[in-house]
Design an enzyme around this catalytic site. Sequence first.
Site, PDB file in Angstrom:
ATOM      1  N   GLY A   9      50.902  39.522  39.963  1.00 55.13           N
ATOM      2  CA  GLY A   9      52.350  39.344  39.972  1.00 55.13           C
ATOM      3  C   GLY A   9      53.105  40.392  40.778  1.00 55.13           C
ATOM      4  N   ASN A  10      52.658  41.659  40.701  1.00 54.59           N
ATOM      5  CA  ASN A  10      53.421  42.715  41.382  1.00 54.59           C
ATOM      6  C   ASN A  10      53.327  42.599  42.902  1.00 54.59           C
ATOM      7  OD1 ASN A  10      50.657  43.603  41.126  1.00 54.59           O
ATOM      8  ND2 ASN A  10      51.383  45.517  42.031  1.00 54.59           N
ATOM      9  N   LYS A 127      48.240  32.320  28.013  1.00 49.76           N
ATOM     10  CA  LYS A 127      48.715  32.692  29.353  1.00 49.76           C
ATOM     11  C   LYS A 127      50.203  33.011  29.349  1.00 49.76           C
ATOM     12  CE  LYS A 127      48.154  33.437  33.514  1.00 49.76           C
ATOM     13  NZ  LYS A 127      47.324  34.593  33.766  1.00 49.76           N
ATOM     14  N   LYS A 212      44.431  32.754  37.255  1.00 51.62           N
ATOM     15  CA  LYS A 212      44.092  32.794  38.677  1.00 51.62           C
ATOM     16  C   LYS A 212      42.880  33.685  38.973  1.00 51.62           C
ATOM     17  CE  LYS A 212      45.899  36.985  40.176  1.00 51.62           C
ATOM     18  NZ  LYS A 212      46.090  37.541  38.858  1.00 51.62           N
ATOM     19  N   LYS A 274      40.494  39.421  34.111  1.00 50.81           N
ATOM     20  CA  LYS A 274      40.077  40.098  35.347  1.00 50.81           C
ATOM     21  C   LYS A 274      38.661  40.654  35.170  1.00 50.81           C
ATOM     22  CE  LYS A 274      44.818  41.455  36.242  1.00 50.81           C
ATOM     23  NZ  LYS A 274      45.189  40.241  36.947  1.00 50.81           N
TER      24      LYS A 274
HETATM   25  N1  ADP Z   1      42.474  48.153  29.631  1.00 52.34           N
HETATM   26  C1  ADP Z   1      43.419  48.019  30.573  1.00 52.34           C
HETATM   27  N2  ADP Z   1      43.350  48.736  31.707  1.00 52.34           N
HETATM   28  C2  ADP Z   1      44.310  48.633  32.652  1.00 52.34           C
HETATM   29  N3  ADP Z   1      45.387  47.810  32.530  1.00 52.34           N
HETATM   30  C3  ADP Z   1      45.506  47.074  31.418  1.00 52.34           C
HETATM   31  C4  ADP Z   1      44.536  47.144  30.392  1.00 52.34           C
HETATM   32  N4  ADP Z   1      44.908  46.297  29.384  1.00 52.34           N
HETATM   33  C5  ADP Z   1      46.039  45.743  29.776  1.00 52.34           C
HETATM   34  N5  ADP Z   1      46.425  46.188  30.999  1.00 52.34           N
HETATM   35  C6  ADP Z   1      47.632  45.709  31.672  1.00 52.34           C
HETATM   36  O1  ADP Z   1      47.244  44.577  32.404  1.00 52.34           O
HETATM   37  C7  ADP Z   1      48.048  44.520  33.591  1.00 52.34           C
HETATM   38  C8  ADP Z   1      47.386  43.575  34.571  1.00 52.34           C
HETATM   39  O2  ADP Z   1      47.541  42.291  34.068  1.00 52.34           O
HETATM   40  P1  ADP Z   1      48.697  41.335  34.620  1.00 52.34           P
HETATM   41  O3  ADP Z   1      49.968  42.072  34.813  1.00 52.34           O
HETATM   42  O4  ADP Z   1      48.705  40.127  33.767  1.00 52.34           O
HETATM   43  O5  ADP Z   1      48.041  41.006  36.004  1.00 52.34           O
HETATM   44  P2  ADP Z   1      48.554  40.399  37.362  1.00 52.34           P
HETATM   45  O6  ADP Z   1      48.691  41.574  38.277  1.00 52.34           O
HETATM   46  O7  ADP Z   1      47.446  39.505  37.764  1.00 52.34           O
HETATM   47  O8  ADP Z   1      49.850  39.685  37.099  1.00 52.34           O
HETATM   48  C9  ADP Z   1      48.107  45.965  34.026  1.00 52.34           C
HETATM   49  O9  ADP Z   1      49.160  46.196  34.919  1.00 52.34           O
HETATM   50  C10 ADP Z   1      48.293  46.672  32.672  1.00 52.34           C
HETATM   51  O10 ADP Z   1      49.669  46.730  32.356  1.00 52.34           O
HETATM   52  N1   CP Z   2      48.071  31.725  37.012  1.00 54.06           N
HETATM   53  C1   CP Z   2      47.996  33.055  36.820  1.00 54.06           C
HETATM   54  O1   CP Z   2      46.963  33.591  36.402  1.00 54.06           O
HETATM   55  O2   CP Z   2      49.153  33.778  37.102  1.00 54.06           O
HETATM   56  P1   CP Z   2      49.411  35.335  36.886  1.00 54.06           P
HETATM   57  O3   CP Z   2      48.324  36.055  37.600  1.00 54.06           O
HETATM   58  O4   CP Z   2      50.757  35.565  37.512  1.00 54.06           O
HETATM   59  O5   CP Z   2      49.393  35.587  35.427  1.00 54.06           O
END
Ligand code: ADP
Ligand code: CP
Length: 312
Positions: A9-10, A127, A212, A274
């Site tokens: 997302g970021n 999700k 994803k 992940k």
């Molecule tokens: N054990 C962990 N180690 C690192 N980050 C973690 C952990 N558990 C949860 N997180 C959180 O998960 C986030 C990544 O997931 P998310 O924001 O859903 O991913 P995406 O970048 O795919 O949108 C990290 O930025 C952090 O805030």
């Molecule tokens: N579909 C999906 O996994 O989206 P995010 O990574 O934004 O959660």
Amino acid sequence: MKLVVALGGNALQADGKPATAEAQLCTVKATVTHLADLIASGHQIVIVHGNGPQVGRLVLQNEYAKPVTPPMPFDVCGAMSQGLIGYHIQQALQEELKRRHIDKPVATLLTQVVVDPQDAGFQNPTKPIGPFYTQEEAEALKKEQGYILVEDSGRGYRRVVASPEPKRIVELATIQELVGHEQIVITVGGGGIPVVETENHTLAGVAAVIDKDLAAERLAEDLGADGLIILTAVEKVSLHYGKPEQQDLNQITVQEAERYITDGQFAAGSMLPKVRAGVKFVTSQPGRMAIITSLEKANEALTGKSGTRIVP
Ligand SMILES: Nc1ncnc2c1ncn2[C@@H]1O[C@H](COP(=O)(O)OP(=O)(O)O)[C@@H](O)[C@H]1O
Ligand SMILES: NC(=O)OP(=O)(O)O
């Protein structure tokens, strides 16, 4: 190396900024410089992106517009999110490659992913999508809209929806063809548009958002990629994330990862998929590489100087 790169997302929307198209394009323009670095280093990349915030907002827009126009269902919102995100990535990456005199075509491919209608994910929504809410807002939404909301990694409350496992990428042959011709493909966006196979062998969209990272893993296996690179907001995976005793990990074995998963070290719907995707990819065939890191550290992580590497 042939790399499937999953963008979080970021990479698409800056934290704390309004979720406008302009803000997304601005963030994406910065994101593609890191992707162009990978391409300039000689890697062949296939781009998968998330869509949680975007598909959640599209669903919201449709729900709010109900009095004036029929709402589009979830799967159609998923397709729209692939279009709007792919459009920005392909435009920004085309520009960046042109600026660097790298002659490679970039295109987005609308992609459907088959899921099992009996998948346990349909009974247990995990999700997170759309915007973050305060606890009070979350309670009101639960009552008024019937949404299921959960706390998301200390960042606030978010609506959660079903997230079944990706089984089959419908447009795989087309992706293989494009990748085989050295084209840069943005595909399986948002984990793919979730579809089920009907009794008469047609496809029908379902209300869900596929993870994803797991879908990128499916793609990486199907393409015989050398690496799965999962780019998110943190440089490394941690133990005791967000706590004073947080410990960042440079490398984890599959066995360690499985133990940490059992210990609940990785939040469902964020870090857990992940790590699961990384474990699945490195165990699918010897010699495969999986890295979880931040966008900025992608290049360094490939040379072992950053990120968390999952090893067999
Ligand atoms: N054990 C962990 N180690 C690192 N980050 C973690 C952990 N558990 C949860 N997180 C959180 O998960 C986030 C990544 O997931 P998310 O924001 O859903 O991913 P995406 O970048 O795919 O949108 C990290 O930025 C952090 O805030
Ligand atoms: N579909 C999906 O996994 O989206 P995010 O990574 O934004 O959660």
